[in-house]
Structure formats: C-alpha cells, structure tokens
Design an enzyme around this catalytic site. Sequence first.
Site, short mmCIF file in Angstrom:
data_model
loop_
_atom_site.label_atom_id
_atom_site.label_comp_id
_atom_site.label_asym_id
_atom_site.label_seq_id
_atom_site.Cartn_x
_atom_site.Cartn_y
_atom_site.Cartn_z
N SER A 123 56.98 66.77 68.74
CA SER A 123 56.28 68.01 68.40
C SER A 123 55.49 67.86 67.10
O SER A 123 54.59 67.03 67.03
CB SER A 123 57.29 69.17 68.34
OG SER A 123 56.62 70.38 68.31
N GLU A 253 58.01 72.35 78.68
CA GLU A 253 57.64 72.68 77.29
C GLU A 253 58.03 74.11 76.89
O GLU A 253 59.19 74.44 76.85
CB GLU A 253 56.14 72.42 77.06
CG GLU A 253 55.76 70.93 77.17
CD GLU A 253 56.31 70.08 76.02
OE1 GLU A 253 56.96 70.61 75.13
OE2 GLU A 253 56.07 68.84 76.06
N HIS A 372 60.68 72.06 75.71
CA HIS A 372 60.25 71.40 74.48
C HIS A 372 61.48 70.91 73.72
O HIS A 372 62.44 71.66 73.58
CB HIS A 372 59.49 72.45 73.66
CG HIS A 372 58.68 71.88 72.54
ND1 HIS A 372 57.71 70.93 72.72
CD2 HIS A 372 58.67 72.16 71.21
CE1 HIS A 372 57.15 70.64 71.56
NE2 HIS A 372 57.71 71.37 70.62
#
Length: 475
Positions: A123, A253, A372
């Site tokens: 990320s 995600e 995510h």
Amino acid sequence: MMKVLLLLCAVASGALADHLHHPELCNFYSSRKLPVVVFIHPGGFYSFAGRSDLFGPHYLLDRDLVLVTLNYRLASLGFLATGDAVAPGNNGYKDQVSALRWVKRNIAAFGGDPGKVTIAGCSAGSRSVILHMISPMSKGLFHRGIAMSGSPVGKAAVPPHQLDLAQKQAALLNCPTNSSRAIVDCLKTKTWQEIGNSLNGFWTGDTDAVSFWTAIVEPDVGQPRFLAVQPDEAVRQGHLHAVPLLISQTEDEFFWKAFAVTKNKTRRDRMNTEWEKIAPVSFALPEQNSSAASRRLRQAYLGGKPIEDTPESSRALGKLYGDSWIGLNVHRMANLMCRHSPQPVWYSVFSYIGNNSFYQDPTTHKPRGAAHHDDTIYVFSESYLRPPIKARSPPPPAPQDHLMVERMTAIWYTFAKHGNPNPRKGELPELCSLHWPAMQPEDRKYLKVDQQFSVHEKLHENRLRVWDELYPMQY
Ligand SMILES: *[C@@H]1O[C@H](CO)[C@@H](O)[C@H](O)[C@H]1NC(C)=O
Ligand SMILES: *[C@@H]1O[C@H](CO)[C@@H](O)[C@H](O)[C@H]1NC(C)=O
Ligand SMILES: *[C@@H]1O[C@H](CO)[C@@H](O)[C@H](O)[C@H]1NC(C)=O
Ligand SMILES: *[C@@H]1O[C@H](CO)[C@@H](O)[C@H](O)[C@H]1NC(C)=O
C-alpha cells in the site's frame, strides 16, 4: 519539527537466529552473506509502523535472509508540503532513504549482503517502493522491488504541494493558516502528541476517503529533491533505477467499504441522491469534470442502477472502491513498467481467502474477500491483530493458511536471492514447480495466487477501460 528524525530500524536475521541453536554454523554463515529484505510498512502515510508486533519476522526468518523493518514520519510530521522553501515536502520518503543508506553501510555487520537488497512494501509502502525506483536519492541503494497494492500513478498528476492539508492541520490546532511561514512556525510550538491526536479531524464531515497524504513533485528551493518529475513520465523516459519487480494487487482490495454504504439506509439514500457530490470524495476523483466522471463510473460499475442493500449492489460498489483506490494505480504502473523498464516485471493478483482477513464480515466474523493487506498475513506474523498461523501439526495435511505462508515466503526468498520468483530446479518444492512468466506488453500475463497458482492474461482490463476513457494516460 522537521529536524527531528524519528527513524528506528529493527534488524533480524534467519542466520542469527540459527546461531543460537547451531553455534558451529557461525563461521559458515558469517562467510556467506544473506539476501536482505527491507520492508516499508503500509498505513496510508498516516498510520501503522514497522514494529514487530505489527509486521513480525517469524515466518520470513525461517528462510536464510536478513529482514529490516523501519519507521518513517507520518501524516503532517512526514508529509507537510507547503509548495515553498518553508516545507518543500516528502520528508517521510527521505526518512526511508536514510534507512536504506544505513542498510547499505551497516547490514554486512548483521550477516546481510549490501549488494542484494530487496525493498518490499504494501500500500503506502508499495507506493514508496516504486518511488524509490524513480528517485535519484535512492539510486544504488537496492537491487529488487516488491510492490504490493499501491503505486504513485493514478487518475491525476502528482501535485506540487498539499497546502490545503497544511492549512487543515493548522486550523485543527488553532494555528493561523494564511501563510506557510505562519503555519509552520505555529505547528513547531505543538507537541507531537497534539499533532498526532488531531489526526481524526481530517475525516470530518462525511468523507470516507482512505487517505489524504501523498508524494509531491517538490519545488526546487535548493534542497535535495526526492521527487522532481511526474512518476509516469520518469518511467516512460526510462529515468529509473530499474530493478526486477514483483507488482501485485489483491482480488478485492477496498471492497469492504461498500458494506458501510449498502447496509446503512442513511448513507445509501444520500449516495443515491447526491452521487455527483459524494463520488468524487469516496473515489478520489480529480476535481475537473468530476460530475461527468461520476455519472460515467456509476453507469460502468453499477449499470446506472441505484445502490441497494443487495449482494450484487455491494459487489459492484465494492469493485469501484477497490479499483479507484488501488486497482487502477497498480494496473497503470505494471503496464508502464513492463513496457519501459529494462528489468523483468512479474504481475500477480492475490485471491486467496483464508481464516483471517483485514475485513471480517460483522455477522459471520469470517473473511468475505481477499482484502487490502491480506497478502501480508502470510509473510508477517501480525501478533497485534491475530495469533500466528500454526505450522504443520499432526495429523497432516497442513492447514491451507500454513501452506500459503510457505509459498509466499518461498517466493520472497527466491526473489530476494536470485532476482526471479520462480524456483530453481529441485529447489523449494512448496512452490509446486511454479512457472510464472514475466509480464510482456503484448499478452500481459499475470499469476493468480489462490489455493493453487494459475497464470492468466489481462487482469481486470475490461472493467478498468472506463478509467482510460475518463483519465487517458499514455503507456
Ligand atoms: C495573517 O493573519 C494575521 C492575523 O490575522 C495578520 O496579522 C497577518 O498580517 C496575516 N498575514 C498575511 C501574509 O496575510
Ligand atoms: C449510518 O450512517 C450515518 C451517516 O454517516 C451515521 O451517522 C450512522 O451512525 C450510521 N449508522 C450505523 C448503524 O452505522
Ligand atoms: C467532461 O466529460 C464529458 C463527458 O465524459 C466530456 O464529453 C467532456 O469532454 C469533458 N470535459 C473536459 C473538460 O474534460
Ligand atoms: C482454519 O482454522 C481451523 C481451526 O483452527 C483449522 O482447522 C483450519 O485448518 C484452518 N483453515 C485454514 C485454511 O488454514
């Protein structure tokens, strides 16, 4: 404030751990330097840390490598960018550069090979990894990259400042906001606790934005610049510290952000009636022409239908959240890199759903998708969040989650060692003779990581096409 460099490195080594049990191996190991992995933590540039209860070394250090995790300044402390000499910006990245320089100078003393450094990140950390490939400051400090679920290329150009965030930070602490000098002078009188505790103030009103802070293209005010050009331009022109790259996203995600809308009548109704006002914030759309873009996205992802409390509606809205925050950016960077980098690029999607996730369904308490950060679960022990994944225990077979730890750490290990994620003949049987072709511009192959490995082409390209129409980018 900017003079305080809060930089902590934690170093751990598989070989050093082994020394405790096999003192006779000391000489053997000390003459054979191990590959080094430096992990840059996620958290939207405002949260998380490299602490070992968050990203612990236990799984990776069953491999012969040295792991370094680090901290960098976050939110206003790391990313204040007024657009002038007062706070030119990117300090958080410059902290990372300091850590990488430290690794280059010192890692041999910990058994690491300073000529074999892999920078890995998820990320915000993944955006950082790509930027280090572009920044002249980081040149020569590393030799491979692992970029999971993040890239600095999205719908709009990287801005030259974030004065609006600096002003917001100032206002949150009752500082003047009318000049950058006044903002910074006043913020310097505040303690780090006051600055840290004001963080939630950035999410006032009804924004559900994931993050605000970003890299900026620094003005030239005489300082060493971490980033001086647009990242996509740098890649297109080959102005890169090119290294072999693993780049990936997860299947779902930020899909989970949709449930907070579809399950909440107030938010659902508001999104339906005020879509053109809410969508630009929820999906981080550039200001210009955002109404038309919002309408087009609604048509593409939701078939123009109203948002409802149904699985189909949640799934469609979830894909829009996922693509707008992560999927598009990773897609664009993978495509740029595989065209312009002279080094190989391996693309993958992490689709495995195990016993744990960063999103558990509130009613069943079970994972609902590959969210995510979920790929990090199989690379790092995350004891702050969950007990460690148990190793093979009788009776066999080993739990699937444990096999995933073995596979993910094997990929990181062989990549850190050889610059290629594929196992060498006869090595790493846990990778089941993985054959993962590098991404080529023509067929754009990628690896799907699930209960099994499988190779496919053109990840999510049909649904991502609408973004190229709205925000064209040259590849
Ligand atoms: C900013 O505001 C302060 C107080 O209102 C005022 O004294 C100062 O002149 C202003 N400075 C600028 C650059 O506008
Ligand atoms: C629904 O959303 C509204 C508006 O954001 C919020 O005030 C409320 O707390 C939410 N309700 C639930 C049950 O989460
Ligand atoms: C705004 O969007 C509409 C519809 O997509 C498009 O026709 C128009 O050219 C866009 N205008 C600008 C200035 O981008
Ligand atoms: C999930 O946890 C249960 C109970 O600990 C275990 O039996 C099972 O094998 C685990 N599943 C996976 C996929 O690891």
